[in-house]
Design a protein around this motif. Structure first.
Motif, PDB file in Angstrom:
ATOM      1  N   PRO A 173      -7.113  58.950 -48.543  1.00 30.53           N
ATOM      2  CA  PRO A 173      -5.619  58.513 -48.856  1.00 30.53           C
ATOM      3  C   PRO A 173      -4.599  58.978 -47.959  1.00 30.53           C
ATOM      4  CG  PRO A 173      -7.025  59.474 -50.690  1.00 30.53           C
ATOM      5  CD  PRO A 173      -7.933  59.705 -49.447  1.00 30.53           C
ATOM      6  N   PRO A 174      -4.575  59.975 -47.196  1.00 27.39           N
ATOM      7  CA  PRO A 174      -3.572  60.404 -46.324  1.00 27.39           C
ATOM      8  C   PRO A 174      -3.346  59.243 -45.344  1.00 27.39           C
ATOM      9  CG  PRO A 174      -4.931  62.314 -46.625  1.00 27.39           C
ATOM     10  CD  PRO A 174      -5.522  61.280 -47.222  1.00 27.39           C
ATOM     11  N   VAL A 219      -0.719  58.104 -36.292  1.00 30.43           N
ATOM     12  CA  VAL A 219      -0.123  59.111 -37.030  1.00 30.43           C
ATOM     13  C   VAL A 219      -0.755  59.060 -38.197  1.00 30.43           C
ATOM     14  CG1 VAL A 219       1.879  59.007 -38.509  1.00 30.43           C
ATOM     15  CG2 VAL A 219       2.158  58.017 -36.308  1.00 30.43           C
ATOM     16  N   GLY A 220      -1.617  58.133 -38.574  1.00 26.94           N
ATOM     17  CA  GLY A 220      -2.401  58.272 -39.916  1.00 26.94           C
ATOM     18  C   GLY A 220      -3.541  59.391 -39.560  1.00 26.94           C
ATOM     19  N   LEU A 221      -4.162  59.231 -38.276  1.00 29.89           N
ATOM     20  CA  LEU A 221      -5.006  60.141 -38.103  1.00 29.89           C
ATOM     21  C   LEU A 221      -4.587  61.809 -38.030  1.00 29.89           C
ATOM     22  CD1 LEU A 221      -7.317  58.739 -35.065  1.00 29.89           C
ATOM     23  CD2 LEU A 221      -8.296  59.613 -37.309  1.00 29.89           C
ATOM     24  N   ALA A 222      -3.374  61.782 -37.550  1.00 27.26           N
ATOM     25  CA  ALA A 222      -2.830  63.309 -37.481  1.00 27.26           C
ATOM     26  C   ALA A 222      -2.635  63.761 -39.058  1.00 27.26           C
ATOM     27  CB  ALA A 222      -1.625  62.908 -36.645  1.00 27.26           C
ATOM     28  N   ARG A 223      -2.269  62.991 -39.953  1.00 26.79           N
ATOM     29  CA  ARG A 223      -1.837  63.285 -41.286  1.00 26.79           C
ATOM     30  C   ARG A 223      -3.192  63.716 -41.769  1.00 26.79           C
ATOM     31  NH1 ARG A 223       3.149  59.435 -43.449  1.00 26.79           N
ATOM     32  NH2 ARG A 223       4.796  60.003 -41.772  1.00 26.79           N
ATOM     33  N   GLY A 227      -6.591  71.345 -42.106  1.00 31.77           N
ATOM     34  CA  GLY A 227      -6.215  72.282 -41.440  1.00 31.77           C
ATOM     35  C   GLY A 227      -6.180  72.187 -39.789  1.00 31.77           C
ATOM     36  N   VAL A 228      -6.333  70.926 -39.361  1.00 33.35           N
ATOM     37  CA  VAL A 228      -6.407  70.693 -37.962  1.00 33.35           C
ATOM     38  C   VAL A 228      -4.899  70.375 -37.435  1.00 33.35           C
ATOM     39  CG1 VAL A 228      -7.536  69.552 -36.103  1.00 33.35           C
ATOM     40  CG2 VAL A 228      -8.855  70.168 -38.031  1.00 33.35           C
ATOM     41  N   ARG A 229      -4.297  70.948 -36.745  1.00 35.79           N
ATOM     42  CA  ARG A 229      -2.854  70.753 -36.409  1.00 35.79           C
ATOM     43  C   ARG A 229      -2.519  71.133 -34.825  1.00 35.79           C
ATOM     44  NH1 ARG A 229      -2.414  72.903 -41.578  1.00 35.79           N
ATOM     45  NH2 ARG A 229      -1.324  71.203 -42.914  1.00 35.79           N
ATOM     46  N   PRO A 230      -2.070  70.063 -33.999  1.00 31.77           N
ATOM     47  CA  PRO A 230      -2.050  70.289 -32.559  1.00 31.77           C
ATOM     48  C   PRO A 230      -0.892  71.401 -32.333  1.00 31.77           C
ATOM     49  CG  PRO A 230      -0.653  68.434 -33.200  1.00 31.77           C
ATOM     50  CD  PRO A 230      -1.387  68.881 -34.496  1.00 31.77           C
ATOM     51  N   HIS A 231      -1.345  72.158 -31.119  1.00 31.07           N
ATOM     52  CA  HIS A 231      -0.190  73.216 -30.542  1.00 31.07           C
ATOM     53  C   HIS A 231       0.332  72.402 -29.567  1.00 31.07           C
ATOM     54  CE1 HIS A 231      -3.273  75.605 -32.685  1.00 31.07           C
ATOM     55  NE2 HIS A 231      -2.296  76.598 -32.656  1.00 31.07           N
ATOM     56  N   VAL A 255       6.465  61.093 -33.160  1.00 33.89           N
ATOM     57  CA  VAL A 255       6.446  61.281 -34.888  1.00 33.89           C
ATOM     58  C   VAL A 255       5.448  62.433 -35.074  1.00 33.89           C
ATOM     59  CG1 VAL A 255       5.596  60.059 -36.510  1.00 33.89           C
ATOM     60  CG2 VAL A 255       6.705  58.641 -34.818  1.00 33.89           C
ATOM     61  N   ILE A 256       4.349  62.699 -34.451  1.00 31.78           N
ATOM     62  CA  ILE A 256       3.664  63.925 -34.837  1.00 31.78           C
ATOM     63  C   ILE A 256       4.204  65.011 -34.603  1.00 31.78           C
ATOM     64  CG2 ILE A 256       1.402  64.872 -34.661  1.00 31.78           C
ATOM     65  CD1 ILE A 256       0.241  62.235 -33.735  1.00 31.78           C
ATOM     66  N   ALA A 257       5.000  65.102 -33.612  1.00 29.05           N
ATOM     67  CA  ALA A 257       6.143  66.264 -33.335  1.00 29.05           C
ATOM     68  C   ALA A 257       7.261  66.479 -34.324  1.00 29.05           C
ATOM     69  CB  ALA A 257       6.170  66.318 -32.063  1.00 29.05           C
ATOM     70  N   GLY A 258       7.393  65.468 -35.040  1.00 31.44           N
ATOM     71  CA  GLY A 258       8.679  65.382 -35.932  1.00 31.44           C
ATOM     72  C   GLY A 258       9.772  65.247 -35.166  1.00 31.44           C
TER      73      GLY A 258
END
Length: 684
Positions: free
Chosen positions: A564-565, A607-611, A617-621, A635-638
């Motif tokens: 879904p995400p 973007v879909g993979l990042a979401r 719980g996997v988010r980039p630093h 986009v991923i960084a906001g």
């Protein structure tokens, strides 16, 4: 009748309404015979009594007077505690009142029940209200040279609540409340008021009580308050005092409108509550029927309900010849004599687990919530012949002496009950509770997916992981047919628990497969798609590198679209683009190699993979992008809105295609006006 209440369905506006419904979004307990909520319901439904002989590790009964009673409701392992889990040194842990230890553990469990990772609450406006009477911990040290420096804090009643707030790093109101046997229900009442005034966004409320020494039982016995057999024979002719019990229970509360907006699972709704004092009576420990009647009337008024709306009352019901008739008459005069097709049904959890004193009210509330959830009323035990001082028929009351279905009230739709708690010093409380409304929470609806799901368990040690897996397996077997569906269970396992060091990760596609793989783990059998490991003490720093053109291939996201995400990102693109991104990513169409399609496709995939990874719980630093990948990283960084980025990339892709065709420069000039507002965001 319960009137149609738009606030209950659509959420209350607490700035305009005094009556703000409060949602119970989490709960946990350790009661006699029941180390958790599920086993507590099983105990109630099966009509079990958890009263037993005083364990020898508590106190020696051989030299005590008969009146002290040799039976009560005890919990197991009351002194067990994992101090390292809570960042407490072994020396300090030994100096902590076990009530502080138990409350910390139950608070953690209540938050996890709500799907809230406890380690993510720091600096939040979470309040803590804990009912607790004077403790018995320091009395275990007969010599002053045994007293440690940590005991000043470790034995403090105030710190029972404060330690929870300190551990989670929260900043809402935090207090312990002592009104004797009504402490925990008054804690819930005060928690509701705290939410209604806006002083907190969520509140943990409940109570804790432990029997660590014989002193209190001796004193109560000499005061002719205790039943020799340790049983509360509520509303029965044989009532001859109450039986003691111990335990801890907490509920996590939130304003109903906030809970609905957040998609929280709602166990039940507190519609109203009231608290008062007996005033003048025949003695400070003697109940006052008129005060109890006023209390119930005030709680109904606070809930905006009529007497006929209440179908069941979880009574204070200690099983005393004076207290039971007084309570029954107050209930009959306020509720029973109203126009109703059936009498008001009564019960008392004290007949199952004893009178938990400071935790008695929360035990009754959790029982009531579970009865509403399961739409069943457990039997009130030890009732064979009605107390001769109570005319149940005349009062319009009836004791639930056998398990039965909970039928809706006069409205034919909504189940409503209430719970009472009275302190022996005259402090009283009554709370009105309604079954959960139907919401759009994922926990209350069936979400079907053929995609593989990740189920995760984590614990502080390998032994704790084994125990957690065993309890999870037992719970999942019980819940396999419930509305709490497979996809939501897996999501909660990942998002609602703090990531502790010892972890089990299982990839599964359905509930039967999950049960098989959990059992295999417990049996020590190796299963594919199941990984056991120990996480690093510090979370690793993760970097995402977002590729540019050339990383595309036909059908590259066919499998990802089942999640879904990821699918939501593709569908968002479908609404923006003049063609279907979902269809392009799922097919073997070679046109994905055309620049006009390649570039928006790569953005959507990134973007879909990042979401999707974020849900695990996997988010980039750190983020980096090559060429087109710079847009994805932004986009991923906001730093860039997805829809704006997609329009930019689509135009860019079309522009590049035009440049490679005849008349490319004319196409560039034709597109300059369209591109201008977007190019302005990226100056040279």
């Amino acid at each position: 009748m319960v009137a149609a209440d738009p606030e209950l369905v659509h959420g209350a506006n607490f700035s305009k309404s005094k009556n703000v419904p409060i949602a119970v979004i989490g709960m946990a307990c350790v009661f006699p015979g029941a180390p958790d909520v599920d086993t507590f319901w099983a105990l109630l439904e099966q009509g079990q009594c958890a009263v037993k002989a005083v364990p020898p590790n508590r106190w020696d009964v051989s030299n005590l007077p008969e009146s002290a009673a040799r039976f009560a409701g005890f919990i197991d392992d009351a002194d067990c505690f994992d101090p390292a889990f809570f960042g407490i040194s072994p020396k300090e842990a030994a100096a902590l009142d076990p009530r502080q230890r138990l409350s910390l553990q139950v608070a953690w469990q209540a938050l996890e029940d709500a799907g809230i990772a406890p380690d993510g609450l720091r600096e939040s406006r979470l309040g803590v209200f804990i009912g607790a009477v004077n403790g018995e911990f320091l009395g275990n040290f007969s010599r002053t040279d045994e007293v440690e420096p940590h005991m000043g804090v470790g034995a403090s009643n105030a710190v029972i609540a404060n330690r929870i707030s300190h551990f989670f790093g929260v900043r809402g109101p935090s207090m312990s409340i002592d009104t004797a046997c009504s402490s925990s229900l008054i804690a819930v009442h005060q928690a509701c008021r705290c939410l209604q005034t806006g002083d907190a966004d969520m509140v943990l409320a409940g109570g804790v009580s432990l029997m660590l020494r014989a002193d209190s039982s001796v004193a109560l016995g000499k005061g002719n308050m205790l039943a020799p057999d340790g049983l509360c024979k509520t509303f029965d002719a044989s009532a001859n005092g109450y039986g003691r019990g111990e335990g801890c229970g907490l509920v996590l509360l939130k304003r109903l409108d906030d809970a609905i907006a957040a998609g929280d699972r709602i166990h039940a709704v507190i519609r109203g509550s009231a608290s008062n004092h007996d005033g003048v009576s025949n003695g400070i420990t003697a109940p006052n029927g008129q005060a109890q009647e006023k209390l119930i009337q005030d709680a109904l008024a606070d809930a905006g309900m009529h007497p006929g709306d209440i179908q069941y009352v979880e009574a204070h019901g200690t099983g005393t010849l004076l207290g039971d008739p007084t309570e029954a008459r107050a209930l009959g005069r306020t509720l029973g004599k109203s126009q109703r097709a059936r009498p008001v049904l009564l019960g008392s959890v004290k007949t199952n687990i004893g009178h938990l004193e400071a935790a008695a009210g929360i035990a009754g509330l959790i029982k009531l919530i579970l009865a509403l959830k399961h739409k069943k009323l457990p039997a009130s035990l030890h009732f064979s012949q009605a107390n001769p001082h109570i005319n149940f028929t005349q009062l319009g009351l009836s004791v639930v002496d056998q398990k039965q279905d909970w039928l809706p009230g006069n409205s034919g739709e909504v189940r409503v009950g209430s719970v009472s708690a009275f302190g022996f010093g005259g402090a009283n409380c009554h709370v009105v509770v309604q079954e959960s409304p139907k919401t759009n929470s994922p926990f209350g609806q069936e979400r079907k997916s053929n995609a593989p799901q990740l189920f995760t368990l984590s614990a502080a040690s390998s032994d704790a992981l084994q125990l957690l897996a065993q309890r999870s397996l037992e719970k999942l077997r019980r819940d396999a047919e419930s509305a709490f569906n497979f996809v939501a269970i897996c999501a909660l396992s990942r998002q609602g628990r703090s990531p502790l060091r010892h972890r089990l990760n299982i990839v599964v596609r359905n509930m039967p497969e999950l049960l098989v793989k959990l059992q295999a783990f417990l049996d020590g059998r190796h299963e594919t798609d199941a990984v056991v490991g120990i996480a690093a003490r510090r979370p690793p720093r993760i970097a995402f590198l977002c590729p540019g053109q050339g990383a595309q291939r036909a059908g590259m996201a066919a499998g990802l679209l089942t999640f879904p995400p990821f699918r939501e990102v593709a569908e968002e693109a479908d609404h923006i683009l003049p063609w279907s991104m979902s269809q392009l990513l799922s097919s073997a169409d070679a046109k994905i190699d055309l620049t006009a399609y390649t570039q928006p496709a790569l953005l959507v995939v990134g973007v879909g993979l990042a979401r999707l990874l974020a849900t695990y719980g996997v988010r980039p630093h750190v983020l980096a992008g090559h060429s087109l990948g710079e847009y994805t990283a932004a986009v991923i960084a906001g730093g860039l809105n997805f829809s704006d980025a997609l329009r930019l990339v689509a135009l860019r892709g079309k522009l590049m295609s035009d440049l490679n065709s005849a008349g490319g420069m004319m196409a560039v000039r034709a597109n300059e006006e369209t591109l201008h507002p977007y190019l302005a965001c990226f100056p040279e």
